[in-house]
Design a protein around this motif. Structure first.
Motif, PDB file in Angstrom:
ATOM      1  N   LYS A   1       0.833  -1.210   0.000  1.00 36.78           N
ATOM      2  CA  LYS A   1       0.000   0.000   0.000  1.00 36.78           C
ATOM      3  C   LYS A   1       0.867   1.259   0.000  1.00 36.78           C
ATOM      4  CE  LYS A   1      -4.494  -1.375   1.577  1.00 36.78           C
ATOM      5  NZ  LYS A   1      -5.506  -1.338   2.634  1.00 36.78           N
TER       6      LYS A   1
ATOM      7  N   THR B   1       2.460   1.617  -3.504  1.00 35.17           N
ATOM      8  CA  THR B   1       1.506   1.980  -4.557  1.00 35.17           C
ATOM      9  C   THR B   1       0.780   3.283  -4.229  1.00 35.17           C
ATOM     10  OG1 THR B   1      -0.198   0.602  -3.549  1.00 35.17           O
ATOM     11  CG2 THR B   1       1.132  -0.401  -5.269  1.00 35.17           C
ATOM     12  N   THR B   2       1.274   4.020  -3.266  1.00 37.49           N
ATOM     13  CA  THR B   2       0.801   5.365  -2.880  1.00 37.49           C
ATOM     14  C   THR B   2      -0.605   5.399  -2.286  1.00 37.49           C
ATOM     15  OG1 THR B   2      -0.291   6.077  -4.934  1.00 37.49           O
ATOM     16  CG2 THR B   2       2.105   6.330  -4.845  1.00 37.49           C
ATOM     17  N   VAL B   3      -1.130   4.251  -1.899  1.00 34.14           N
ATOM     18  CA  VAL B   3      -2.461   4.261  -1.278  1.00 34.14           C
ATOM     19  C   VAL B   3      -2.344   4.749   0.162  1.00 34.14           C
ATOM     20  CG1 VAL B   3      -4.404   2.822  -0.565  1.00 34.14           C
ATOM     21  CG2 VAL B   3      -3.337   2.448  -2.775  1.00 34.14           C
ATOM     22  N   THR B   4      -1.256   4.347   0.819  1.00 33.00           N
ATOM     23  CA  THR B   4      -1.013   4.765   2.197  1.00 33.00           C
ATOM     24  C   THR B   4       0.305   5.519   2.257  1.00 33.00           C
ATOM     25  OG1 THR B   4      -2.160   2.848   3.041  1.00 33.00           O
ATOM     26  CG2 THR B   4      -0.653   3.905   4.538  1.00 33.00           C
ATOM     27  N   ARG B   5       0.311   6.562   3.068  1.00 29.99           N
ATOM     28  CA  ARG B   5       1.512   7.351   3.228  1.00 29.99           C
ATOM     29  C   ARG B   5       2.420   6.710   4.280  1.00 29.99           C
ATOM     30  NH1 ARG B   5       3.143  12.717   2.893  1.00 29.99           N
ATOM     31  NH2 ARG B   5       2.078  13.693   1.163  1.00 29.99           N
TER      32      ARG B   5
END
Lengths: 290, 334
Positions: free
Chosen positions: B50, B53-57
């Motif tokens: 995540k 894939t830039t979904v979570t920082r």
């Protein structure tokens, strides 16, 4: 690639619309509520017949029926601005269906999160704001379509428009009403979507919807003019955007407006702008976790 | 802009409240490689994906994906990657075809090209026959294949697969891996895959990172990792107290790393089959009877045990623990 942010926006809007026109059941179900209001409530709560059913007979006073009727007409006119309560109510139903449609747009983001669709969208280059605005736009287009159907049904049930309108004037009035509804749908769907940004729980979202739905409906001029409300309720009605949409609809279609229509539009534009901006800004922050 | 490596994690860290889900990990993935992330549920695999894939920082640290920084240039990263998340993400109300076209639209791929690619990809994952069926009618394997096609619509240089074979039967699992392999061979796609199936990691990955409790414990090719275990692994069961047996075994030369693992006495020895008679001898002299013995060349399971001190297989049993862990993480995320 993806340099045009509108590209993704339309793709997302189209996705939502597709679900809608492919499942007409949803459309029919959402239309039931305003139709019940119109056909059951509107047709039964016949203000004119309350006063003029001819059975009023005050002992000792022999008032001719004609005078009673005149008094009744005058009362209705001063209260509702028209003697035709059904048309008064019908005009507010277009705002109401828009409002209901907008409320439900918050649910769709909860489902997208639960079903994992949102996870996927977040990995694509589509701007976060577009994810929200796609849903807002979908809700606007849906609302307008549904409002049209409600307006047609209301006409069939006996809604009477301002007779002094020319065909062109009528067409322009309809455009004006649609513009007002667009602003209302923009503001409310952005608001409900923002409330749902972090939610994974559709029950809590339903609870929010139910919590706001009735109060906003009754604390507006939908069923009765604001001047009939107790003093403590009036401020809510004056903040409530539904009031201003109803004023525009009645002003343009029935020729009875309590405020100034340009001011109504100004307020609605402000409402739509503030909540859309809030929705876009907050979606950048809160759509992804952490 | 091609950097040296497809993925480079630099002190990548994610904290959910009190839980350190990913703990300062560093690794590199070369272009064209199939890189496996192996670990039990809750080890931090999905959280890592995540973040990549830039979904979570990330809470701390960062990673370069395709040469772009996931924290500073997330939009750039999203354009060069394809993602197949662990959960199904396709829209059930739409058909397979519509799902692909929708994702293509989000990448801004022109319609004509999108149609070509969609047809091509459906062919690759053998779903052409079901293209016009609603996704809700698909089986688990079909949905997973559609997800893979969706992850490839933008011709990504780097593809992320989060547990692509989770919950699928053996036959479908093999099929999924054959598609993954096709991608690597035909398109040169770099593939980052997480799995908790040891055999899959062993068989299909060029290199593997073993992750447990948010930390990378070892990285290498399956062969190198197995070599580090050194020699054969022997598992013994004895009648009576194993502690006494351990003491006896520790005194034998050539045996190393004697310990009790889940009721078995486990140790390493250079040549297991030659050592076995000697061990029987010594133990029986000490009055300890051997009830069973197994000599194994190190498998990925041994490798995993070597580095983590526990077997990955047992993780499958403790679902409650996993669910509890997930609940904690979810609560912390809110």
């Amino acid at each position: 690639m993806a340099s045009n942010p509108l590209h993704g926006l339309w793709t997302l809007t189209n996705r939502e619309l597709k679900k809608w026109y492919k499942a007409p059941v949803v459309l029919i179900v959402t239309l039931i509520q305003p139709i019940v209001w119109l056909a059951f409530f509107g047709k039964s709560m016949n203000m004119a017949s309350i006063f003029t059913n001819g059975s009023i007979n005050i002992p000792g006073l022999n008032i001719p029926k004609q005078i009673i009727d005149q008094i009744a007409q005058a009362y209705l006119k001063s209260t509702f601005g028209t003697t035709d309560y059904f048309s008064f109510l019908a005009a507010s139903m277009v705002a109401q269906i828009t409002f209901f449609t907008a409320m439900n747009s918050g649910m769709s983001i909860v489902w997208d999160r639960r079903l994992g669709v949102l996870d996927k969208l977040l990995t694509t280059p589509v701007p976060r704001g577009s994810i929200i605005m796609g849903k807002v736009l979908n809700s606007v287009l849906r609302s307008l379509a549904q409002a049209t159907i409600v307006l047609i049904i209301a006409t069939l049930l006996g809604m009477k428009f301002n007779t002094s309108l020319t065909p062109l004037g009528f067409a322009l009035s309809i455009v004006g009403v649609y513009a007002a509804l667009t602003l209302l749908a923009l503001g409310f769907s952005a608001l409900y979507l923002t409330l749902a940004l972090r939610s994974t729980n559709w029950q809590s979202q339903m609870a929010i919807i139910n919590l706001l739905n009735m109060p906003l409906m009754f604390a507006s001029n939908s069923f009765y003019p604001i001047k009939m409300m107790p003093w403590w309720l009036r401020p809510v009605a004056y903040i409530n955007p539904l009031t201003y949409v109803n004023d525009i609809t009645r002003g343009l279609l029935l020729g009875i407006s309590a405020f100034s229509i340009p001011m109504d539009f100004f307020y609605l534009a402000l409402f739509a702008m503030i909540f859309s901006t809030m929705g876009i800004v907050l979606s950048w922050r809160f759509l992804s976790e952490g | 802009m091609l950097g040296d490596s497809a993925i480079k994690a630099i002190n990548l860290t994610k904290r959910y409240g009190p839980i350190l889900a990913v703990d300062h990990i560093n690794f590199e993935v070369k272009y064209g490689e199939v890189f496996g992330f192996l670990g039990p549920n809750g080890a931090g695999k999905t959280t890592t994906i995540k973040m990549l894939t830039t979904v979570t920082r990330p809470t701390e640290g960062t990673a370069l994906v395709g040469g772009y920084d996931v924290v500073k240039q997330p939009a750039k990263v999203r354009e060069v990657i394809g993602v197949v998340p662990q959960d199904f993400t396709s829209d059930e109300d739409l058909t397979g075809w519509e799902n692909l076209m929708m994702i293509a639209g989000l990448y801004g791929i022109p319609k004509r090209e999108a149609k070509e690619r969609a047809a091509e990809l459906l062919d690759l994952v053998e779903l052409s026959h079901a293209a016009d069926r609603k996704v809700e009618t698909y089986s688990g394997g079909m949905r997973r294949r559609l997800e893979i096609a969706m992850g490839l619509i933008n011709r990504p240089r780097i593809l992320f697969l989060d547990e692509p074979t989770l919950g699928l039967d053996a036959q479908t699992r093999a099929a999924i891996w054959s598609y993954v392999f096709k991608l690597k061979e035909q398109l040169g796609t770099t593939i980052f895959v997480t799995t908790h199936y040891l055999e899959e990691a062993d068989q299909y990955c060029d290199r593997i990172a073993i992750i447990d409790h948010g930390r990378i414990l070892a990285i290498g090719t399956p062969r190198d990792l197995k070599k580090t275990v050194g020699g054969d692994v022997v598992m013994l069961q004895v009648a009576g107290n194993p502690e006494a047996a351990v003491k006896v075994l520790q005194s034998i030369d050539g045996l190393s790393d004697v310990r009790i693992v889940e009721g078995f006495i486990r140790f390493k020895v250079n040549d297991g089959s030659k050592a076995a008679p000697l061990i029987f001898d010594v133990l029986s002299k000490a009055g300890i009877r051997v009830t069973s013995i197994a000599i194994k060349e190190p498998s990925m399971d041994e490798v995993f045990m070597e580095y983590t001190g526990h077997s990955l297989r047992d993780e499958w049993g403790s679902r409650e623990e996993v669910m509890a862990m997930r609940r904690i993480v979810r609560t912390a995320r809110r």
